[in-house]
Write a protein that holds these residues in place. Sequence first.
Motif, PDB file in Angstrom:
ATOM      1  N   VAL A   1      41.598  -5.939 -79.038  1.00 47.96           N
ATOM      2  CA  VAL A   1      41.998  -7.078 -78.213  1.00 47.96           C
ATOM      3  C   VAL A   1      40.783  -7.785 -77.604  1.00 47.96           C
ATOM      4  O   VAL A   1      40.802  -8.993 -77.389  1.00 47.96           O
ATOM      5  CB  VAL A   1      42.985  -6.630 -77.119  1.00 47.96           C
ATOM      6  CG1 VAL A   1      42.290  -5.801 -76.054  1.00 47.96           C
ATOM      7  CG2 VAL A   1      43.674  -7.829 -76.483  1.00 47.96           C
TER       8      VAL A   1
ATOM      9  N   ILE B   1      40.247 -11.700 -77.803  1.00 50.18           N
ATOM     10  CA  ILE B   1      40.142 -12.565 -76.622  1.00 50.18           C
ATOM     11  C   ILE B   1      38.874 -13.424 -76.697  1.00 50.18           C
ATOM     12  O   ILE B   1      38.888 -14.624 -76.385  1.00 50.18           O
ATOM     13  CB  ILE B   1      40.162 -11.729 -75.330  1.00 50.18           C
ATOM     14  CG1 ILE B   1      41.565 -11.170 -75.129  1.00 50.18           C
ATOM     15  CG2 ILE B   1      39.744 -12.568 -74.128  1.00 50.18           C
ATOM     16  CD1 ILE B   1      41.687 -10.240 -73.960  1.00 50.18           C
TER      17      ILE B   1
ATOM     18  N   ARG C   1      39.472 -16.154 -79.059  1.00 51.55           N
ATOM     19  CA  ARG C   1      40.308 -17.195 -78.483  1.00 51.55           C
ATOM     20  C   ARG C   1      39.493 -18.065 -77.514  1.00 51.55           C
ATOM     21  O   ARG C   1      39.620 -19.287 -77.502  1.00 51.55           O
ATOM     22  CB  ARG C   1      41.507 -16.573 -77.761  1.00 51.55           C
ATOM     23  CG  ARG C   1      42.571 -17.604 -77.493  1.00 51.55           C
ATOM     24  CD  ARG C   1      43.861 -17.003 -77.102  1.00 51.55           C
ATOM     25  NE  ARG C   1      43.730 -16.325 -75.820  1.00 51.55           N
ATOM     26  CZ  ARG C   1      44.655 -15.526 -75.300  1.00 51.55           C
ATOM     27  NH1 ARG C   1      45.729 -15.260 -75.997  1.00 51.55           N
ATOM     28  NH2 ARG C   1      44.485 -14.968 -74.135  1.00 51.55           N
TER      29      ARG C   1
ATOM     30  N   TYR D   1      51.166 -22.366 -67.550  1.00 52.05           N
ATOM     31  CA  TYR D   1      50.989 -21.025 -68.098  1.00 52.05           C
ATOM     32  C   TYR D   1      51.105 -20.993 -69.612  1.00 52.05           C
ATOM     33  O   TYR D   1      51.604 -20.042 -70.193  1.00 52.05           O
ATOM     34  CB  TYR D   1      51.992 -20.034 -67.459  1.00 52.05           C
ATOM     35  CG  TYR D   1      51.929 -20.054 -65.959  1.00 52.05           C
ATOM     36  CD1 TYR D   1      50.693 -20.015 -65.305  1.00 52.05           C
ATOM     37  CD2 TYR D   1      53.082 -20.140 -65.184  1.00 52.05           C
ATOM     38  CE1 TYR D   1      50.625 -20.061 -63.917  1.00 52.05           C
ATOM     39  CE2 TYR D   1      53.019 -20.189 -63.803  1.00 52.05           C
ATOM     40  CZ  TYR D   1      51.783 -20.154 -63.175  1.00 52.05           C
ATOM     41  OH  TYR D   1      51.704 -20.212 -61.819  1.00 52.05           O
ATOM     42  N   THR D   2      50.706 -22.069 -70.258  1.00 50.65           N
ATOM     43  CA  THR D   2      50.599 -22.082 -71.723  1.00 50.65           C
ATOM     44  C   THR D   2      49.159 -22.439 -72.075  1.00 50.65           C
ATOM     45  O   THR D   2      48.413 -22.939 -71.227  1.00 50.65           O
ATOM     46  CB  THR D   2      51.519 -23.155 -72.361  1.00 50.65           C
ATOM     47  OG1 THR D   2      51.039 -24.435 -71.929  1.00 50.65           O
ATOM     48  CG2 THR D   2      52.957 -22.974 -71.988  1.00 50.65           C
TER      49      THR D   2
ATOM     50  N   ALA E   1      49.496 -14.867 -66.912  1.00 50.78           N
ATOM     51  CA  ALA E   1      49.132 -13.510 -67.329  1.00 50.78           C
ATOM     52  C   ALA E   1      48.755 -13.454 -68.803  1.00 50.78           C
ATOM     53  O   ALA E   1      47.882 -12.691 -69.202  1.00 50.78           O
ATOM     54  CB  ALA E   1      50.291 -12.558 -67.053  1.00 50.78           C
ATOM     55  N   LYS E   2      49.387 -14.301 -69.637  1.00 45.60           N
ATOM     56  CA  LYS E   2      49.132 -14.239 -71.080  1.00 45.60           C
ATOM     57  C   LYS E   2      47.859 -14.960 -71.469  1.00 45.60           C
ATOM     58  O   LYS E   2      47.340 -14.767 -72.556  1.00 45.60           O
ATOM     59  CB  LYS E   2      50.318 -14.867 -71.841  1.00 45.60           C
ATOM     60  CG  LYS E   2      51.604 -14.120 -71.686  1.00 45.60           C
ATOM     61  CD  LYS E   2      52.769 -14.982 -72.146  1.00 45.60           C
ATOM     62  CE  LYS E   2      53.002 -16.148 -71.199  1.00 45.60           C
ATOM     63  NZ  LYS E   2      54.059 -17.052 -71.620  1.00 45.60           N
ATOM     64  N   GLY E   3      47.357 -15.782 -70.550  1.00 40.89           N
ATOM     65  CA  GLY E   3      46.227 -16.653 -70.910  1.00 40.89           C
ATOM     66  C   GLY E   3      44.884 -16.038 -70.648  1.00 40.89           C
ATOM     67  O   GLY E   3      43.970 -16.722 -70.250  1.00 40.89           O
ATOM     68  N   LEU E   4      44.747 -14.719 -70.870  1.00 39.22           N
ATOM     69  CA  LEU E   4      43.488 -14.046 -70.575  1.00 39.22           C
ATOM     70  C   LEU E   4      42.358 -14.576 -71.456  1.00 39.22           C
ATOM     71  O   LEU E   4      42.513 -14.709 -72.664  1.00 39.22           O
ATOM     72  CB  LEU E   4      43.658 -12.548 -70.802  1.00 39.22           C
ATOM     73  CG  LEU E   4      42.770 -11.639 -69.964  1.00 39.22           C
ATOM     74  CD1 LEU E   4      43.092 -11.800 -68.484  1.00 39.22           C
ATOM     75  CD2 LEU E   4      42.965 -10.201 -70.402  1.00 39.22           C
TER      76      LEU E   4
END
Lengths: 292, 356
Positions: A72, A76, A79, A160-161, A243-246
Amino acid sequence: MARRRDRLVLAALLTPVTLFLGVFFLVPLLTIAVFSFLTPGLYGGVEWAFYHWNYGRIFGWADGIMEVFEPVYLRILGRSLSFAAVTVLLCLILCYPVAFWVSRLPERWRLVFLFLITLPFFSSLIVRLYAWLLILKPSGLLNEMLLGIGLIGAPLEILYTPTAVVLGMVYVMIPFMFLPLFAAVDNLDRSLIEASYDLGATRFQTFRKVILPQTLPGIVGGSVIVFIPSVGNFIVPDVLGGAKGLMAGNLVEQQFLSARNWPFGAALSMLIMSVVLIVLVTFVTRLRPKEG
Amino acid sequence: MTGLLEIRGARRSFATPEGGRIAALDGVDLDVGANEFVTLLGPSGCGKTTLLRSISGFEALDAGVIRLDGRDIGALPPFRRPVNTVFQSYALFGHMSVARNVGYALEVGGVARAERERAVAEALDKVGLAGFGARRPSQLSGGQRQRVALARAIIGRPRILLLDEPLSALDRNLRQQMQLELKTLQHNLGIAFVFVTHDQEEALTMSDRIVVMRAGRIEQQGSPRDIFRHPRTRFVAEFIGETNLFDVTVDRIEGEVAIGRTAEGLELRLPGAGLTVGRRATAVLRPADFRLAEAGLPVTITRSVYLGQDLNLFAAPAPGGPEIRVTARDAADAPEVGARVHLAYDAAAVHLLEGA
């Protein structure tokens, strides 16, 4: 004699900046580099023993007992890089035409515009990002407006997207892209464009063969200045990404502040830094104007 | 002479910062023949550059027509007009080599590489820069850049080459050399040149025809000799070369010669044809029209400027009155400041301005 004096003067002039960079840039950098190879302390801090599992956790040679390999981290990082690249691209597309427009304004309006572009620096980034939060949230300004004019039936889920994160990053980075671009565009000699037309080049040919190469230094400069902080930015994804956008920046922040695993945080930092460096060196050398 | 370029009734005005409008072109008619070297001459702001830019297509006319080979080109964008420009700042592309600069017109015109390279070598050779193709413009001197700009502009064989004060940045020696080379080049290429300058010496040296402009209008046009010897107005007389102007009233007629008297009481002999007593006129006498002699106009030398071969003398007929400029050879017997001498001149050579 004169030679010797020149050298003394040079030394005297260079000393302050050397000291400053040495103390405030090189020492922290070396500290992080050294930390990344040390053993994490049980309650934070470091133990002075060599420990390569910090990198093992990221790249896959972890022992699986004390440290576990997690792909991960690389994902990350990937990303973050792609988000930063998209941010650079969007900033460029937005700022390039505007730079031309502003450079043609009368002197007075140009100053007004340049002032407006630097205006965000006068207030806190956090405050401005929370303003975006208020705009983007389901019952926020944007959705109210779109619902009001009947363009959408239900509130858009933007907050949060990834879209929200990129939007925020572009917003934060626009001045950094605009200023170097504007400098390059404003310095562009108009007679070069006229010469190109005069010699029979169409508008598109003139753009590709004259305007683009002549403003390339500004494009490269702006892209570099936007790309570097975009990769490591953790505030925008924190506020707008949820939370998902780490992002890579959040990872480092977590390791230092929450997990209190300084060596692992240091290893992540070193990784981000070297990847950014490699990307930039490739980018800058590839974009050198080719001579035909 | 066949008409190549025809401009009729050209008008163009610009907004001033004060909110008014100023006419840069105020009804200009101009013809340029094939293979003609035409110079647009005038002080800054006279409209000469605007006229040039309306030929190249960078300025649109408010009114009037521009025809090239009989075809109206007024609506064509610059890149569709068969004319090329040598810019004042040269406007070389700094990110390209000299060769690519020179070949630019062919590159954007889709000419094949081999053909392009041959033409570039030929153009560089024409301007005396053979072998400089691989360099960058920044590695060249001012004179060499000028030549690159020239080679770049002629490679596409334009119908007309436009030159916008291209020599103004060069030093005097180089400028004089380039003036001669430009004239030779124009002759060899066989294309028309339209040259803009505010330097009258440059205009006299190179042109087939000089067009003197003032405040958006053509003041006078003609051959260099015609413009120099027979200026039609006070403006042209003063702008082209050094001049002595005398406002006189015809006092009496003595056979072939009329005697004119200035307000200061100075008497000048003028060509008598067509003059009547009492008529007012402006007499033009160039500094070289005078010679120092035993008899003639008595004057006192007030100043003497050394020019090398010649002296520029300022001579006053009456103490404290207006001075006459005289060119004299610098010789051992040249008069000192304060000397009393006589000025002689040929009455038939005195030119009278029209309508004065």
